[in-house]
Design an enzyme around this catalytic site. Sequence first.
Site, PDB file in Angstrom:
ATOM      1  N   CYS A   1      49.890  55.247  53.071  1.00 16.16           N
ATOM      2  CA  CYS A   1      48.659  54.492  52.816  1.00 16.16           C
ATOM      3  C   CYS A   1      48.314  53.465  53.880  1.00 16.16           C
ATOM      4  O   CYS A   1      47.216  52.915  53.867  1.00 16.16           O
ATOM      5  CB  CYS A   1      48.723  53.858  51.436  1.00 16.16           C
ATOM      6  SG  CYS A   1      48.898  55.123  50.160  1.00 16.16           S
TER       7      CYS A   1
ATOM      8  N   HIS B   1      45.390  44.592  49.951  1.00 15.81           N
ATOM      9  CA  HIS B   1      45.721  45.986  49.671  1.00 15.81           C
ATOM     10  C   HIS B   1      45.370  46.256  48.207  1.00 15.81           C
ATOM     11  O   HIS B   1      44.737  47.250  47.901  1.00 15.81           O
ATOM     12  CB  HIS B   1      47.200  46.234  49.971  1.00 15.81           C
ATOM     13  CG  HIS B   1      47.592  47.667  49.848  1.00 15.81           C
ATOM     14  ND1 HIS B   1      46.977  48.667  50.564  1.00 15.81           N
ATOM     15  CD2 HIS B   1      48.526  48.290  49.076  1.00 15.81           C
ATOM     16  CE1 HIS B   1      47.513  49.839  50.247  1.00 15.81           C
ATOM     17  NE2 HIS B   1      48.438  49.635  49.342  1.00 15.81           N
TER      18      HIS B   1
ATOM     19  N   HIS C   1      41.514  53.971  45.837  1.00 15.10           N
ATOM     20  CA  HIS C   1      42.494  53.823  46.914  1.00 15.10           C
ATOM     21  C   HIS C   1      42.361  55.026  47.846  1.00 15.10           C
ATOM     22  O   HIS C   1      42.755  56.126  47.498  1.00 15.10           O
ATOM     23  CB  HIS C   1      43.898  53.731  46.328  1.00 15.10           C
ATOM     24  CG  HIS C   1      44.966  53.450  47.347  1.00 15.10           C
ATOM     25  ND1 HIS C   1      44.697  53.299  48.694  1.00 15.10           N
ATOM     26  CD2 HIS C   1      46.306  53.293  47.204  1.00 15.10           C
ATOM     27  CE1 HIS C   1      45.834  53.077  49.338  1.00 15.10           C
ATOM     28  NE2 HIS C   1      46.821  53.063  48.455  1.00 15.10           N
TER      29      HIS C   1
END
Lengths: 197, 388
Positions: free
Chosen positions: B149, B282, B317
């Site tokens: 990620c 994040h 995400h």
Amino acid sequence: MTGNRKVYLKSIVCLGGNDPDFRSVLSPMEARRMGRLLKRAVWTSKEALGQAGIEIPDAIITATDYGCIVNSVEFLKAALALDDTPMRPIHFMQSTHNTISSVIAVYLHCHGYNTTYSHRGSSLESALLDAWMQIRSGEIETALVGWFDEEEPLCAESLRSIGITLEDRAVSMVLSSDGNGAVREIAPPFNSSDYVF
Amino acid sequence: MKERIVITGAGVVSALGCGKEENLAALEAHKSGIAPVRFLSTTLRDKPVGEVPVSNALICSRLGLDEEYPRSSLLGILALREALEQSRLLSDDKVGPFPLISGTTVGGMDKTELSFPSFSKYHDCGASTEAIASQFSVISSSTTVSTACSSALNAILFGANLIRNGLYERVAVGGAEALSNFHLNGFNSLMILDGQCCRPFDASRAGLNLGEGAAYLILEEESAALRREAPVLGIVSGGGNACDAFHQTASSENGDGAFLAMEKALASSGLTAADIDYVNAHGTGTVNNDASESAALRRVFKDNIPPVSSTKAYTGHTTSASGSIEAVFCLLAIREGIVFPQLNFSTPDPACIMPASGERKPVRHVLCNSFGFGGNDSSLILSRYDRQ
């Protein structure tokens, strides 16, 4: 960052198709949690660091041309419900390309710079360039650079049809600003074939 | 004095739309792009996702391509085209070719899912990046960063380092990732997908929503950008990468990796914590990430935490692409003088920071966090451009 220091290859350890005795670096418990690729990566890392006389490197930079393909295939079979393979989270967790670099970091307790390049035959060239730049400029003193791939029959067959051979490979090396006892000085352009033997 | 690295182009596609202006309009309207699955062919239909609202067929007809490429590459081509266009590099024949550094993990997995047990020739990360690079004559070579990620953010850091070390005058950096059955099922097997819209930093948060998209930035040496009179959108002031070295998929309680990444970013920028006007977190919406990131933010900013929000409540995400998508959002925050409010927030959690409620104010320095599996944690600081 205007440093212009020399960068040295301090040590290099390569494994081909054969496996060493992993018990020299991994406890049975640690070994159980790792597939073959990870065991080979940790073993060569530990060897290369030992030869360079370093415990914890400033950076871990990993190259993998095709990633953790064995776990990917296991999880893919399950996700597509192609057979009775159960969907096991461990296969997904250990399928990402950065699994190798992070397992090495956890094993070494290394909180330094950590990244992974995955770009077919040139992954290692980017990893070496990244390490070289940071040592040359004085950001770091040492880097553990690795190049790991594993054979997987389904993926190997598809790659063969486009002229690419998927190989078992585990190479670890230590790059350093310290030339004492070094194998040689290194500088770009980097060529992957200079780092296998 | 060392030469600054400036941003001269930015392109983005996400669940909020194609291009910076569509994305900004949705952010300003507090409108989320998270919805039931529309385009991905999957049996896992009870988890909402942030899909880019255009089909592969429509993208291909817009770009004049046949539908051979994976969706990650198609999204990447859209975003990179926008960035190059803004930077006036699509038609500038005086500028020599330069490299693309792109982050992805899924690569062409969507194509392999259709042909398995045979693998798509675009399956691997490198092939999906090269498909993007092949569309642009100004791109000379490419490489792929794959740190799950945080891939796109690490691509930005590597690209900036290539310029800082004098290897190139300019680079294209970012990432692209489309939804796949592989990682939708993967995150589901880890039991971290929320069946509702994600609620970053909220006491009731119960997981993330997966999203998809792509974003690229054009980074240049300031003097090179000024020489060709390119538009300057912002400055890359600093960046940091550290490893949590704790667990393959969980973050440490104290947020060690996140803390180190932010500290390194601040140190490399020459700024102090008090200089940061906004943090794009994040903030995935998982119980673990948001508490761990909050612990790290409290360590870095002590009692003076700047406005913090996670735009993942808008986009989902977007995994490997999230670092560059959110970096573009940070540039928009600087340009517009806006702090994006935390969407879907209602109940504070003592384990988390109190996220921003949104405001208009001058935004000079922004810190953007991007963390990945394996504790691959990175932070980037972008700043408003002022000519010196």
